[in-house]
Design a protein around this motif. Structure first.
Motif, PDB file in Angstrom:
ATOM      1  N   LEU A  87      -2.048   6.744  -8.064  1.00 29.18           N
ATOM      2  CA  LEU A  87      -1.983   5.367  -7.548  1.00 29.18           C
ATOM      3  C   LEU A  87      -1.512   5.372  -6.103  1.00 29.18           C
ATOM      4  CD1 LEU A  87      -2.008   2.273  -7.912  1.00 29.18           C
ATOM      5  CD2 LEU A  87       0.299   2.459  -8.855  1.00 29.18           C
ATOM      6  N   ARG A  88      -0.525   6.175  -5.806  1.00 26.35           N
ATOM      7  CA  ARG A  88      -0.012   6.211  -4.427  1.00 26.35           C
ATOM      8  C   ARG A  88      -1.086   6.684  -3.458  1.00 26.35           C
ATOM      9  NH1 ARG A  88       5.845   8.241  -2.206  1.00 26.35           N
ATOM     10  NH2 ARG A  88       5.449   7.770  -0.006  1.00 26.35           N
ATOM     11  N   VAL A  91      -3.482   3.823  -2.820  1.00 28.25           N
ATOM     12  CA  VAL A  91      -2.888   2.796  -1.949  1.00 28.25           C
ATOM     13  C   VAL A  91      -2.838   3.287  -0.506  1.00 28.25           C
ATOM     14  CG1 VAL A  91      -0.747   1.574  -1.413  1.00 28.25           C
ATOM     15  CG2 VAL A  91      -1.579   1.679  -3.777  1.00 28.25           C
ATOM     16  N   GLU A  92      -2.411   4.516  -0.290  1.00 31.93           N
ATOM     17  CA  GLU A  92      -2.299   5.026   1.071  1.00 31.93           C
ATOM     18  C   GLU A  92      -3.669   5.196   1.726  1.00 31.93           C
ATOM     19  OE1 GLU A  92       0.124   8.507   0.667  1.00 31.93           O
ATOM     20  OE2 GLU A  92       1.999   7.356   0.689  1.00 31.93           O
ATOM     21  N   ASP A  95      -4.593   1.683   2.749  1.00 34.61           N
ATOM     22  CA  ASP A  95      -3.731   1.336   3.887  1.00 34.61           C
ATOM     23  C   ASP A  95      -4.269   1.963   5.167  1.00 34.61           C
ATOM     24  OD1 ASP A  95      -1.616   0.508   5.468  1.00 34.61           O
ATOM     25  OD2 ASP A  95      -0.180   1.930   4.639  1.00 34.61           O
ATOM     26  N   VAL A 104      -2.238  -7.158  -5.296  1.00 36.83           N
ATOM     27  CA  VAL A 104      -2.127  -6.121  -6.324  1.00 36.83           C
ATOM     28  C   VAL A 104      -1.862  -6.762  -7.680  1.00 36.83           C
ATOM     29  CG1 VAL A 104      -0.904  -4.046  -7.077  1.00 36.83           C
ATOM     30  CG2 VAL A 104      -1.219  -4.498  -4.618  1.00 36.83           C
ATOM     31  N   HIS A 106      -1.460  -5.461 -11.778  1.00 32.27           N
ATOM     32  CA  HIS A 106      -1.308  -4.252 -12.590  1.00 32.27           C
ATOM     33  C   HIS A 106      -0.637  -4.615 -13.908  1.00 32.27           C
ATOM     34  CE1 HIS A 106      -0.444  -0.058 -13.615  1.00 32.27           C
ATOM     35  NE2 HIS A 106      -1.204   0.311 -12.591  1.00 32.27           N
ATOM     36  N   GLN A 114       6.424  -1.549  -5.774  1.00 38.15           N
ATOM     37  CA  GLN A 114       6.321  -0.147  -5.370  1.00 38.15           C
ATOM     38  C   GLN A 114       5.272   0.018  -4.276  1.00 38.15           C
ATOM     39  OE1 GLN A 114       8.229   2.756  -6.445  1.00 38.15           O
ATOM     40  NE2 GLN A 114       7.228   3.224  -4.510  1.00 38.15           N
ATOM     41  N   VAL A 115       4.144  -0.675  -4.424  1.00 39.64           N
ATOM     42  CA  VAL A 115       3.101  -0.621  -3.400  1.00 39.64           C
ATOM     43  C   VAL A 115       3.650  -1.105  -2.061  1.00 39.64           C
ATOM     44  CG1 VAL A 115       0.874  -1.602  -2.682  1.00 39.64           C
ATOM     45  CG2 VAL A 115       1.189  -0.818  -5.042  1.00 39.64           C
ATOM     46  N   TRP A 118       5.221   1.612  -0.224  1.00 42.87           N
ATOM     47  CA  TRP A 118       4.334   2.681   0.229  1.00 42.87           C
ATOM     48  C   TRP A 118       3.538   2.318   1.485  1.00 42.87           C
ATOM     49  CZ3 TRP A 118       2.163   3.482  -5.366  1.00 42.87           C
ATOM     50  CH2 TRP A 118       3.043   4.290  -6.102  1.00 42.87           C
ATOM     51  N   VAL A 119       3.236   1.027   1.667  1.00 48.21           N
ATOM     52  CA  VAL A 119       2.344   0.642   2.760  1.00 48.21           C
ATOM     53  C   VAL A 119       3.100   0.577   4.077  1.00 48.21           C
ATOM     54  CG1 VAL A 119       0.811  -0.633   1.218  1.00 48.21           C
ATOM     55  CG2 VAL A 119       2.702  -1.838   2.357  1.00 48.21           C
ATOM     56  N   VAL A 125       1.990  -7.370   1.015  1.00 49.79           N
ATOM     57  CA  VAL A 125       1.579  -7.191  -0.376  1.00 49.79           C
ATOM     58  C   VAL A 125       1.845  -8.482  -1.130  1.00 49.79           C
ATOM     59  CG1 VAL A 125       1.978  -5.916  -2.520  1.00 49.79           C
ATOM     60  CG2 VAL A 125       2.007  -4.709  -0.317  1.00 49.79           C
TER      61      VAL A 125
END
Length: 344
Positions: A87-88, A91-92, A95, A104, A106, A114-115, A118-119, A125
């Motif tokens: 998933l990461r 997302v990256e 991004d 998002v 889920h 969490q997303v 990461w961004v 988000v």
């Protein structure tokens, strides 16, 4: 407001009322012959739905397009996730394409948050629904629908901000059904209490948190938590309600043994013909959809209430686009290009 929209609790009353007031402007945009403004021209919104949805996805994508944004639609079933990508990493990768916002959705609680970690700093988000946790834009659209039902815009003044501040003060709202598994229930509770409504949660013990009072006190501000009550008996509160907010009865709860049977649920918690006629004359009914006719609400009852303008489901959907336009505009917009002279 922060750079993300993850829960309504993070917005507080001021942020909620700001977005609801801004929604008035976008309701007017939706009534134009060409319902579009260039407020997000040159921006890109990605919808990352790891759980299927029709209403929420279409509402966000329609909202982004009406703001003139470019839209990237991510489908989990046909993505590299099926090949083992994390998933990461997904997302990256998105991004890195230079998007400005990610919506998002889920099935696991906490994934949008969490997303957001990461961004990059320039990406907003928006939570499109996560597990049993939250569905903030649903809560906003439900609150806006009720506010504008009870406090309609002045006739003949489309697009003009009404003198009233968003409020549900003095309104009594029941939220009926599967409370413990419902992200909609949690976000509606946050929105309604922030606007001053009193809430009664109506459900069997198996569809409430194990310690419902502690659950409520654990995440609502103290003054808001005081306005929430709990009952297992729908009939005891019917006569005092301004709003009946029905939640979808999920058939898997019967498999899990949380409700005995459909007839048993209907007998105790369904909005039957008899219960509908006990409601106050001007009481209204909401539902996040899709409705299970014959379970949460009797089919004929739904038709009768819709004919009287008391079933607000289609208005909830219509306002859902405007609410999501307001959220996207506030998070990633320039703050301009809302006037009628700026139309595409």
């Amino acid at each position: 407001m922060s750079g993300h929209l993850l829960t309504l609790g993070e917005l507080g009353t001021e942020g909620i009322t700001e977005l609801l007031s801004l929604t008035d402007r976008f309701v007017e945009v939706g009534q134009r012959p060409i319902p579009k403004v260039p407020a997000l021209r040159g921006r890109t919104v990605a919808t990352l739905f790891f759980e299927e949805s029709t209403r929420t996805r279409l509402a966000f994508e329609t909202a982004a397009k009406r703001l003139s944004a470019d839209v990237l639609t991510f489908s989990a079933s046909s993505s590299s996730l099926a090949k083992g990508e994390s998933l990461r990493d997904t997302v990256e990768t998105i991004d890195a394409m230079g998007v400005d916002a990610m919506v998002v959705r889920h099935r696991s609680s906490g994934v949008p948050a969490q997303v957001a970690r990461w961004v990059g700093d320039g990406v907003s988000v928006l939570n499109g629904g996560d597990g049993w946790h939250a569905h903030p834009t649903q809560g906003l659209q439900d609150a806006y629908t009720l506010w504008r039902h009870f406090c309609p815009m002045p006739d003949g003044l489309p697009g003009t901000v009404a003198p009233d501040v968003p409020t549900l003060a003095g309104r009594r709202v029941a939220i009926v059904g599967d409370i413990v598994h419902s992200r909609v229930a949690r976000s509606d509770i946050e929105a309604y209490t922030a606007l001053g409504a009193s809430i009664v949660l109506v459900a069997p013990p198996t569809l409430l948190p194990v310690q419902p009072r502690e659950w409520i006190d654990g995440w609502l501000p103290p003054d808001d938590a005081k306005r929430v009550e709990i009952t297992h008996h729908f009939d005891d509160v019917l006569d005092e309600l301004d709003v009946v907010g029905l939640l979808r009865c999920q058939r898997e709860r019967m498999i899990d043994g949380l409700i005995g049977s459909i007839p048993e649920y209907v007998a105790r918690y369904g909005l039957t013909f008899e219960r509908a006629h006990r409601l106050r004359r001007r009481a209204v009914v909401t539902h996040p959809g899709p409705m299970n006719r014959g379970i949460e609400i009797a089919g004929d009852t739904a038709e009768d209430l819709a004919a009287d303008g008391r079933l607000l489901v289609t208005r909830q959907v219509t306002h859902g686009v405007a609410v999501r336009m307001a959220a996207l505009f506030r998070l990633v917009g320039s703050g301009t290009a809302l006037g009628a002279d700026e139309r595409d």
